[in-house]
Scaffold this motif. Structure first.
Motif, PDB file in Angstrom:
ATOM      1  N   TYR A  92      12.207   6.084 -28.618  1.00 49.32           N
ATOM      2  CA  TYR A  92      12.900   4.906 -28.109  1.00 49.32           C
ATOM      3  C   TYR A  92      13.396   4.020 -29.252  1.00 49.32           C
ATOM      4  CZ  TYR A  92      13.989   0.765 -25.384  1.00 49.32           C
ATOM      5  OH  TYR A  92      14.645  -0.298 -24.822  1.00 49.32           O
ATOM      6  N   GLN A  93      12.549   3.824 -30.266  1.00 44.00           N
ATOM      7  CA  GLN A  93      12.955   2.971 -31.381  1.00 44.00           C
ATOM      8  C   GLN A  93      14.096   3.591 -32.169  1.00 44.00           C
ATOM      9  OE1 GLN A  93      11.652  -0.169 -31.756  1.00 44.00           O
ATOM     10  NE2 GLN A  93      13.434  -0.348 -33.093  1.00 44.00           N
ATOM     11  N   VAL A  94      14.093   4.908 -32.287  1.00 41.81           N
ATOM     12  CA  VAL A  94      15.203   5.592 -32.964  1.00 41.81           C
ATOM     13  C   VAL A  94      16.504   5.363 -32.204  1.00 41.81           C
ATOM     14  CG1 VAL A  94      16.169   7.870 -33.509  1.00 41.81           C
ATOM     15  CG2 VAL A  94      13.805   7.361 -34.091  1.00 41.81           C
ATOM     16  N   LEU A  95      16.435   5.431 -30.872  1.00 40.58           N
ATOM     17  CA  LEU A  95      17.622   5.178 -30.050  1.00 40.58           C
ATOM     18  C   LEU A  95      18.101   3.738 -30.206  1.00 40.58           C
ATOM     19  CD1 LEU A  95      16.642   7.103 -26.782  1.00 40.58           C
ATOM     20  CD2 LEU A  95      18.317   7.787 -28.505  1.00 40.58           C
ATOM     21  N   VAL A  96      17.140   2.811 -30.274  1.00 46.94           N
ATOM     22  CA  VAL A  96      17.503   1.400 -30.471  1.00 46.94           C
ATOM     23  C   VAL A  96      18.150   1.204 -31.833  1.00 46.94           C
ATOM     24  CG1 VAL A  96      16.586  -0.935 -30.785  1.00 46.94           C
ATOM     25  CG2 VAL A  96      15.748   0.486 -28.912  1.00 46.94           C
ATOM     26  N   GLY A 106      27.918  -5.395 -28.555  1.00 44.51           N
ATOM     27  CA  GLY A 106      26.752  -5.559 -29.415  1.00 44.51           C
ATOM     28  C   GLY A 106      25.568  -6.184 -28.715  1.00 44.51           C
ATOM     29  N   GLN A 107      25.646  -6.326 -27.392  1.00 43.96           N
ATOM     30  CA  GLN A 107      24.552  -6.894 -26.619  1.00 43.96           C
ATOM     31  C   GLN A 107      23.683  -5.786 -26.033  1.00 43.96           C
ATOM     32  OE1 GLN A 107      26.791  -9.254 -23.790  1.00 43.96           O
ATOM     33  NE2 GLN A 107      26.565 -11.103 -25.036  1.00 43.96           N
ATOM     34  N   ILE A 108      22.423  -6.120 -25.785  1.00 44.36           N
ATOM     35  CA  ILE A 108      21.513  -5.133 -25.217  1.00 44.36           C
ATOM     36  C   ILE A 108      21.979  -4.754 -23.811  1.00 44.36           C
ATOM     37  CG2 ILE A 108      19.929  -6.816 -24.205  1.00 44.36           C
ATOM     38  CD1 ILE A 108      18.848  -3.603 -25.993  1.00 44.36           C
ATOM     39  N   SER A 109      21.996  -3.474 -23.537  1.00 49.45           N
ATOM     40  CA  SER A 109      22.416  -2.986 -22.233  1.00 49.45           C
ATOM     41  C   SER A 109      21.180  -2.590 -21.421  1.00 49.45           C
ATOM     42  CB  SER A 109      23.344  -1.778 -22.387  1.00 49.45           C
ATOM     43  OG  SER A 109      23.558  -1.132 -21.142  1.00 49.45           O
ATOM     44  N   VAL A 110      20.977  -3.238 -20.287  1.00 52.53           N
ATOM     45  CA  VAL A 110      19.812  -2.928 -19.455  1.00 52.53           C
ATOM     46  C   VAL A 110      19.851  -1.487 -18.944  1.00 52.53           C
ATOM     47  CG1 VAL A 110      18.563  -3.517 -17.350  1.00 52.53           C
ATOM     48  CG2 VAL A 110      19.468  -5.342 -18.813  1.00 52.53           C
ATOM     49  N   PRO A 111      20.981  -1.023 -18.381  1.00 47.92           N
ATOM     50  CA  PRO A 111      21.022   0.369 -17.913  1.00 47.92           C
ATOM     51  C   PRO A 111      20.755   1.380 -19.018  1.00 47.92           C
ATOM     52  CG  PRO A 111      22.846  -0.881 -16.978  1.00 47.92           C
ATOM     53  CD  PRO A 111      22.221  -1.743 -18.038  1.00 47.92           C
ATOM     54  N   SER A 196      12.797  -4.687 -24.607  1.00 46.61           N
ATOM     55  CA  SER A 196      14.021  -4.812 -25.402  1.00 46.61           C
ATOM     56  C   SER A 196      14.859  -6.012 -24.975  1.00 46.61           C
ATOM     57  CB  SER A 196      14.855  -3.533 -25.278  1.00 46.61           C
ATOM     58  OG  SER A 196      14.247  -2.463 -25.953  1.00 46.61           O
ATOM     59  N   VAL A 197      14.994  -6.188 -23.667  1.00 45.20           N
ATOM     60  CA  VAL A 197      15.787  -7.310 -23.163  1.00 45.20           C
ATOM     61  C   VAL A 197      15.128  -8.641 -23.529  1.00 45.20           C
ATOM     62  CG1 VAL A 197      16.613  -8.467 -21.085  1.00 45.20           C
ATOM     63  CG2 VAL A 197      16.802  -5.987 -21.277  1.00 45.20           C
ATOM     64  N   ALA A 198      13.820  -8.733 -23.357  1.00 43.15           N
ATOM     65  CA  ALA A 198      13.101  -9.967 -23.693  1.00 43.15           C
ATOM     66  C   ALA A 198      13.206 -10.255 -25.188  1.00 43.15           C
ATOM     67  CB  ALA A 198      11.639  -9.834 -23.281  1.00 43.15           C
ATOM     68  N   LYS A 199      13.023  -9.218 -25.993  1.00 41.94           N
ATOM     69  CA  LYS A 199      13.110  -9.387 -27.449  1.00 41.94           C
ATOM     70  C   LYS A 199      14.496  -9.856 -27.858  1.00 41.94           C
ATOM     71  CE  LYS A 199      12.621  -6.842 -31.790  1.00 41.94           C
ATOM     72  NZ  LYS A 199      12.328  -5.510 -32.403  1.00 41.94           N
ATOM     73  N   TYR A 200      15.520  -9.302 -27.249  1.00 44.48           N
ATOM     74  CA  TYR A 200      16.902  -9.669 -27.568  1.00 44.48           C
ATOM     75  C   TYR A 200      17.154 -11.142 -27.281  1.00 44.48           C
ATOM     76  CZ  TYR A 200      21.999  -9.856 -27.191  1.00 44.48           C
ATOM     77  OH  TYR A 200      23.326 -10.199 -27.333  1.00 44.48           O
ATOM     78  N   HIS A 201      16.739 -11.596 -26.101  1.00 43.33           N
ATOM     79  CA  HIS A 201      17.000 -12.985 -25.714  1.00 43.33           C
ATOM     80  C   HIS A 201      16.157 -13.965 -26.528  1.00 43.33           C
ATOM     81  CE1 HIS A 201      19.782 -12.239 -22.475  1.00 43.33           C
ATOM     82  NE2 HIS A 201      18.966 -11.329 -21.946  1.00 43.33           N
ATOM     83  N   VAL A 202      14.890 -13.610 -26.786  1.00 39.27           N
ATOM     84  CA  VAL A 202      14.034 -14.490 -27.588  1.00 39.27           C
ATOM     85  C   VAL A 202      14.571 -14.604 -29.011  1.00 39.27           C
ATOM     86  CG1 VAL A 202      11.759 -14.714 -28.651  1.00 39.27           C
ATOM     87  CG2 VAL A 202      11.948 -14.105 -26.237  1.00 39.27           C
ATOM     88  N   THR A 203      15.013 -13.481 -29.574  1.00 38.67           N
ATOM     89  CA  THR A 203      15.556 -13.489 -30.932  1.00 38.67           C
ATOM     90  C   THR A 203      16.799 -14.367 -31.027  1.00 38.67           C
ATOM     91  OG1 THR A 203      14.725 -11.254 -31.352  1.00 38.67           O
ATOM     92  CG2 THR A 203      16.479 -12.061 -32.792  1.00 38.67           C
ATOM     93  N   HIS A 204      17.713 -14.217 -30.076  1.00 42.59           N
ATOM     94  CA  HIS A 204      18.951 -15.011 -30.104  1.00 42.59           C
ATOM     95  C   HIS A 204      18.680 -16.479 -29.787  1.00 42.59           C
ATOM     96  CE1 HIS A 204      20.864 -11.103 -30.262  1.00 42.59           C
ATOM     97  NE2 HIS A 204      22.017 -11.694 -30.477  1.00 42.59           N
ATOM     98  N   TRP A 205      17.672 -16.732 -28.968  1.00 42.45           N
ATOM     99  CA  TRP A 205      17.283 -18.119 -28.686  1.00 42.45           C
ATOM    100  C   TRP A 205      16.742 -18.784 -29.946  1.00 42.45           C
ATOM    101  CZ3 TRP A 205      12.150 -20.067 -28.599  1.00 42.45           C
ATOM    102  CH2 TRP A 205      12.018 -21.387 -28.159  1.00 42.45           C
ATOM    103  N   ALA A 206      15.901 -18.035 -30.691  1.00 41.30           N
ATOM    104  CA  ALA A 206      15.309 -18.567 -31.922  1.00 41.30           C
ATOM    105  C   ALA A 206      16.383 -18.805 -32.983  1.00 41.30           C
ATOM    106  CB  ALA A 206      14.253 -17.608 -32.451  1.00 41.30           C
ATOM    107  N   VAL A 207      17.346 -17.879 -33.076  1.00 45.33           N
ATOM    108  CA  VAL A 207      18.436 -18.044 -34.046  1.00 45.33           C
ATOM    109  C   VAL A 207      19.262 -19.275 -33.693  1.00 45.33           C
ATOM    110  CG1 VAL A 207      20.580 -17.041 -34.883  1.00 45.33           C
ATOM    111  CG2 VAL A 207      18.554 -15.599 -34.627  1.00 45.33           C
TER     112      VAL A 207
END
Length: 211
Positions: A92-96, A106-111, A196-207
């Protein structure tokens, strides 16, 4: 060379982390396995109830089989965690990292994250399935006075693999793999995509806060 090392690291770290958790959860797996086998293929009232609930099961196992019995099947359990979660989390991490789970913006895709999680879970479950089966066999073994379900009488992980191979052939090591794949695919798709979705939003919120 750096990319290759990074890829290998993803697999190893995922497996080792899962093994750490497995050491603490294995006693609960022993209790779960024995309680599930209690009364196997028998009508209610036609079998003895050795384990009334989880706490009583822990007490009974410790009293009859000894405290170390709570860690029955630990060796294959850790190998299962290492291979299943190492492969699952690593893939999974390799795919990410390759950008497979992000869309054209460049945004995380839920599907795509769900598909990636399910794919990683499918492969991980297939790789780890033989260890899970052996783990279950060893965890179910108990003293005659509290034994439930079929007792395989394996002397350890190596002996279990040998016995299963002799009795059922190489494919016998993957009995039940279809159910294992379905279970891990669903769990992995939900878990990893949510992460992944939570990490994406938290990271962009922190930035956004620090910019």
């Amino acid at each position: 060379m750096t990319a290759k090392k990074g890829t290998v690291t993803e697999f190893i770290i995922g497996g080792v982390a899962a093994c750490g958790a497995g050491c603490f959860t294995n006693p609960l797996e022993v209790v779960k396995t024995r309680m599930q086998l209690q009364g196997e293929l028998k009508a209610r009232g036609e079998y003895a109830i050795f384990y009334r609930n989880s706490l009583h099961a822990i007490y009974t196992i410790t009293k009859t089989d000894g405290i170390l019995a709570l860690q029955s099947g630990l060796v294959p359990a850790l190998w299962y965690q290492f291979f299943m979660n190492g492969v699952r989390l690593g893939i999974y991490q390799v795919l990410v990292n390759s950008g497979w789970t992000t869309n054209s913006n460049g945004q995380i895709s839920v599907p795509l994250s769900i598909v990636a999680g399910a794919t990683a879970g499918c492969i991980g479950a297939a790789v780890g399935s033989p260890f899970y089966m052996v783990k279950t066999h060893l965890q179910s073994q108990a003293a005659d006075e509290i034994a439930v379900g079929h007792q395989h009488k394996h002397k350890g992980m190596g002996h279990a693999f040998s016995q299963i191979y002799r009795s059922y052939g190489p494919l016998g090591l993957w009995r039940g793999v279809q159910a294992a794949i379905a279970r891990v695919m669903v769990g992995s798709a939900a878990q990893l995509s949510t992460f992944s979705v939570a990490k994406y939003h938290v990271t962009h919120w922190a930035v956004g806060i620090h910019s």
